[in-house]
Write an enzyme that holds these catalytic residues in place. Structure first.
Site, PDB file in Angstrom:
ATOM      1  N   GLU A 115      10.051  28.597 -18.003  1.00  0.00           N
ATOM      2  CA  GLU A 115       9.734  27.818 -16.785  1.00  0.00           C
ATOM      3  C   GLU A 115      10.389  26.428 -16.859  1.00  0.00           C
ATOM      4  OE1 GLU A 115       5.436  28.707 -17.114  1.00  0.00           O
ATOM      5  OE2 GLU A 115       5.548  29.288 -15.019  1.00  0.00           O
ATOM      6  N   GLU A 135       3.285  36.072 -19.590  1.00  0.00           N
ATOM      7  CA  GLU A 135       1.921  35.598 -19.316  1.00  0.00           C
ATOM      8  C   GLU A 135       0.928  36.718 -19.025  1.00  0.00           C
ATOM      9  OE1 GLU A 135       4.623  34.007 -18.404  1.00  0.00           O
ATOM     10  OE2 GLU A 135       4.322  31.851 -18.421  1.00  0.00           O
TER      11      GLU A 135
END
Ligand code: DAK
Length: 257
Positions: A115, A135
């Site tokens: 990210e 995730e």
């Protein structure tokens, strides 16, 4: 300024920002996020800095995600607040920073690490790099802008596959998918980033900042990117850098920005 979790140095107009927690594969904890915010803010304010290169210490990982030990115990409310705060403090500010940034991905770039790389303006990777958003394997979703930026970069279908499978892709695949712009051998990673930085640094910093703002505008809900472009285009006129750029062309010399 003393940093505990990052290395920060400026050399030849480039700010080198290195996440330095190699024992944890450079996992991002809250303190590191604050230090990164400080370093990027300093680099952006320093007019002698024309480009940032962000990387991870040693040769195994860029950043292997958010520090799992730290985020394991958050409540629902804390989770949302931390996502909001983290996105503002680091990921959004980096993406909207007028000084261009290059992520030099030197190994695992997972979760919050990918990210962060995606919030940079340009990504290059060493051929050993592995990228993913794992995730959902931990029972959460990407919370630092990953669901949005990955889909913007590689398209919705590929983003859905990467996010729902929680799998990793190789540097080669990432290059084919457009997630990274270039791949190279690990020892060539920083020199390759520096080569790109040196091309960037020939150009007007003011125009680069305007261009970044205009490109980003097209990816913001409720913002008309074309309108922002027109305004930013107009803003360039009358600036000393525009004067220098056009004068240098007419005088058949290189501009001195
Ligand atoms: N956090 C903490 N420690 C980590 C870590 C991480 N993300 N990744 C690795 N480490 C640590 C390991 O625990 C190990 O520490 P010791 O056991 O030696 O003390 C050390 O780094 C070396 O790792 P391994 O022994 O596992 O090394 P291997 O080569 O065997 O495996 C690996 C490398 C990258 C495949 C493996 O380490 C791995 O799967 N790491 C975890 C990857 C991952 O799932 N990352 C997290 C993704 S989720 C939030 C917003 C966003 C997020 C979170 C919160 N809020 C708004 C609150 C984002 C979440 C994520 O990033």
């Amino acid at each position: 300024m003393d940093y505990k979790n990052i290395l920060f140095e400026s050399k030849n107009a480039i700010a080198y920002i290195t996440v330095n927690r190699p024992k944890q594969l450079n996992a991002l904890n809250a303190e590191t996020i604050v230090e990164l915010n400080t370093a990027i803010t300093i680099a952006e304010k320093d007019k002698s800095v024309r480009c940032m290169i962000i990387t991870g210490a040693k040769n195994k990982a860029f950043i292997a995600g958010a520090d799992i030990k730290e985020f394991a115990n958050h409540s629902k409310k804390e989770g949302e607040e931390l996502a909001r705060k983290g996105q503002e403090l680091l990921f959004d500010m980096l993406e909207n920073c007028g000084t261009p940034s290059i992520a030099a991905i030197n190994g695992f770039a997972l979760g919050g690490g990918l990210e962060l790389a995606m919030a940079c303006h340009i990504r290059i990777a060493s051929d050993n790099a592995k990228m993913g958003l794992p995730e959902v394997s931990l029972g959460v979703i990407p919370g630092y802008g990953g669901t949005q930026r990955l889909a913007n970069l590689v398209g919705k279908g590929k983003a859905m596959e990467m996010i729902t499978t929680a799998g990793m892709i190789s540097a080669d695949e990432a290059n084919k998918w457009g997630l990274v712009n270039h791949i190279c051998q690990q020892e060539e990673l920083i020199p390759t980033a520096e080569k790109i930085a040196s091309k960037i640094m020939r150009n007007s910093p003011m125009a680069i900042a305007s261009a970044i703002k205009s490109v980003n505008a097209g990816f913001k809900t409720g913002v008309d990117g074309f309108e922002v472009e027109k305004k930013e285009f107009g803003n360039c006129f009358g600036t000393t850098e525009f004067q220098e750029g056009t004068t240098a062309f007419l005088e058949k010399r290189k501009p001195n920005f």
